[in-house]
Design a protein around this motif. Structure first.
Motif, PDB file in Angstrom:
ATOM      1  N   LEU A  10       0.839  -1.190   0.000  1.00 21.82           N
ATOM      2  CA  LEU A  10       0.000   0.000   0.000  1.00 21.82           C
ATOM      3  C   LEU A  10       0.886   1.256   0.000  1.00 21.82           C
ATOM      4  O   LEU A  10       0.627   2.219  -0.722  1.00 21.82           O
ATOM      5  N   HIS A  11       1.938   1.225   0.816  1.00 25.60           N
ATOM      6  CA  HIS A  11       2.868   2.358   0.868  1.00 25.60           C
ATOM      7  C   HIS A  11       3.540   2.559  -0.499  1.00 25.60           C
ATOM      8  O   HIS A  11       3.593   3.679  -1.013  1.00 25.60           O
ATOM      9  N   ILE A  12       4.003   1.458  -1.075  1.00 19.93           N
ATOM     10  CA  ILE A  12       4.665   1.569  -2.376  1.00 19.93           C
ATOM     11  C   ILE A  12       3.703   2.155  -3.411  1.00 19.93           C
ATOM     12  O   ILE A  12       4.058   3.072  -4.164  1.00 19.93           O
ATOM     13  N   LEU A  45      -1.788  10.308   1.998  1.00 17.98           N
ATOM     14  CA  LEU A  45      -1.821   8.840   1.954  1.00 17.98           C
ATOM     15  C   LEU A  45      -0.425   8.262   2.165  1.00 17.98           C
ATOM     16  O   LEU A  45      -0.245   7.248   2.858  1.00 17.98           O
ATOM     17  N   ILE A  46       0.598   8.897   1.567  1.00 17.31           N
ATOM     18  CA  ILE A  46       1.982   8.418   1.736  1.00 17.31           C
ATOM     19  C   ILE A  46       2.366   8.486   3.217  1.00 17.31           C
ATOM     20  O   ILE A  46       2.949   7.551   3.777  1.00 17.31           O
ATOM     21  N   ILE A  47       1.996   9.588   3.869  1.00 15.36           N
ATOM     22  CA  ILE A  47       2.385   9.768   5.269  1.00 15.36           C
ATOM     23  C   ILE A  47       1.617   8.796   6.168  1.00 15.36           C
ATOM     24  O   ILE A  47       2.184   8.225   7.107  1.00 15.36           O
ATOM     25  N   ILE A  48       0.333   8.560   5.862  1.00 15.69           N
ATOM     26  CA  ILE A  48      -0.432   7.611   6.691  1.00 15.69           C
ATOM     27  C   ILE A  48       0.145   6.196   6.550  1.00 15.69           C
ATOM     28  O   ILE A  48       0.421   5.516   7.548  1.00 15.69           O
ATOM     29  N   GLY A  50       3.136   5.278   5.396  1.00 16.47           N
ATOM     30  CA  GLY A  50       4.511   5.251   5.911  1.00 16.47           C
ATOM     31  C   GLY A  50       4.535   5.321   7.428  1.00 16.47           C
ATOM     32  O   GLY A  50       5.302   4.630   8.084  1.00 16.47           O
ATOM     33  N   GLY A  51       3.653   6.145   7.992  1.00 15.27           N
ATOM     34  CA  GLY A  51       3.600   6.297   9.438  1.00 15.27           C
ATOM     35  C   GLY A  51       3.202   4.997  10.130  1.00 15.27           C
ATOM     36  O   GLY A  51       3.750   4.642  11.179  1.00 15.27           O
ATOM     37  N   ALA A  52       2.254   4.265   9.531  1.00 13.08           N
ATOM     38  CA  ALA A  52       1.838   2.986  10.113  1.00 13.08           C
ATOM     39  C   ALA A  52       3.002   1.991  10.087  1.00 13.08           C
ATOM     40  O   ALA A  52       3.248   1.282  11.070  1.00 13.08           O
ATOM     41  N   THR A 107      15.871   7.928   0.254  1.00 13.67           N
ATOM     42  CA  THR A 107      14.672   7.352   0.872  1.00 13.67           C
ATOM     43  C   THR A 107      14.397   5.961   0.326  1.00 13.67           C
ATOM     44  O   THR A 107      14.053   5.036   1.082  1.00 13.67           O
ATOM     45  N   MET A 108      14.557   5.771  -0.987  1.00 18.61           N
ATOM     46  CA  MET A 108      14.324   4.442  -1.556  1.00 18.61           C
ATOM     47  C   MET A 108      15.373   3.462  -1.054  1.00 18.61           C
ATOM     48  O   MET A 108      15.057   2.308  -0.722  1.00 18.61           O
ATOM     49  N   PHE A 109      16.611   3.931  -0.976  1.00 13.53           N
ATOM     50  CA  PHE A 109      17.677   3.058  -0.467  1.00 13.53           C
ATOM     51  C   PHE A 109      17.337   2.590   0.948  1.00 13.53           C
ATOM     52  O   PHE A 109      17.371   1.389   1.253  1.00 13.53           O
ATOM     53  N   LEU A 110      16.976   3.550   1.818  1.00 14.70           N
ATOM     54  CA  LEU A 110      16.667   3.186   3.202  1.00 14.70           C
ATOM     55  C   LEU A 110      15.443   2.275   3.265  1.00 14.70           C
ATOM     56  O   LEU A 110      15.423   1.290   4.013  1.00 14.70           O
ATOM     57  N   GLY A 111      14.413   2.603   2.473  1.00  9.49           N
ATOM     58  CA  GLY A 111      13.191   1.789   2.478  1.00  9.49           C
ATOM     59  C   GLY A 111      13.496   0.348   2.125  1.00  9.49           C
ATOM     60  O   GLY A 111      13.052  -0.588   2.791  1.00  9.49           O
ATOM     61  N   PHE A 112      14.297   0.146   1.082  1.00  2.25           N
ATOM     62  CA  PHE A 112      14.598  -1.231   0.662  1.00  2.25           C
ATOM     63  C   PHE A 112      15.589  -1.898   1.606  1.00  2.25           C
ATOM     64  O   PHE A 112      15.625  -3.116   1.711  1.00  2.25           O
ATOM     65  N   PRO A 115      14.074  -3.780   7.210  1.00  2.00           N
ATOM     66  CA  PRO A 115      13.709  -5.198   7.155  1.00  2.00           C
ATOM     67  C   PRO A 115      12.316  -5.550   6.654  1.00  2.00           C
ATOM     68  O   PRO A 115      12.103  -6.667   6.186  1.00  2.00           O
ATOM     69  N   MET A 116      11.328  -4.654   6.704  1.00  3.89           N
ATOM     70  CA  MET A 116       9.991  -5.051   6.247  1.00  3.89           C
ATOM     71  C   MET A 116       9.951  -5.102   4.724  1.00  3.89           C
ATOM     72  O   MET A 116      10.803  -4.544   4.054  1.00  3.89           O
ATOM     73  N   GLY A 117       8.922  -5.734   4.204  1.00  2.17           N
ATOM     74  CA  GLY A 117       8.765  -5.753   2.755  1.00  2.17           C
ATOM     75  C   GLY A 117       9.564  -6.877   2.135  1.00  2.17           C
ATOM     76  O   GLY A 117      10.528  -7.382   2.720  1.00  2.17           O
TER      77      GLY A 117
END
Ligand code: HEM
Length: 123
Positions: A10-12, A45-48, A50-52, A107-112, A115-117
């Protein structure tokens, strides 16, 4: 609210759609009023989403990296907003395009990396 954090899809989805709307709005020039409003909805929506994930992420003991991810995401949103607003005022946008690209990469580097995803290229 499991649907927000079971997966990262959903975040992606929200940030990919957000960035596409931003690019269309920015490249279509000054007539981007409606798109800009739609983009602002996607910021929320991105913040909601991402925040979750961020709250759930606190279980993984990598608080500092999650903090940087949070800030990075907010800065990406900030740079999109700066480009569109400055474009409307006929001010130069080059610096904010560069910052947008830099923060997006971080941000993409950190996101990937985190550990989640399903995708952990840099684990
Ligand atoms: C346009 C801005 C953003 C981009 C491009 C972005 C990008 C990403 C990417 C690529 C992932 C990895 C997904 C996966 O591994 O499946 C991710 C996950 C995540 N994002 Fe974002 N994001 C953005 C905004 C935000 C914001 C504003 C927040 C905080 C409010 C946030 C918090 C998170 C969290 C906590 C994760 C989970 C990290 C993990 O895998 O453990 N993101 N994001």
């Amino acid at each position: 609210m499991d649907f927000l954090t079971n997966q990262t899809h959903l975040h992606i989805t929200t940030w990919v759609v957000g960035i596409v709307i931003f690019l269309i709005a920015a490249l279509s020039g000054k007539q981007s009023k409606g798109l800009h409003m739609l983009l602002r909805l996607f910021y929320i929506l991105i913040i909601i989403t991402g925040g979750a994930l961020f709250i759930k992420g606190m279980d993984y003991g990598q608080g500092m990296l999650y903090g940087f991810k949070f800030l990075g995401g907010i800065f990406v949103i900030g740079m999109m907003e700066m480009v569109l607003v400055r474009q409307k005022k006929n001010k130069p946008t080059t610096m904010f395009w560069i910052l947008f690209a830099v923060f997006l990469l971080i941000t993409m580097f950190l996101g990937f990396k985190l550990p989640m995803g399903p995708m952990n290229f840099f684990a």
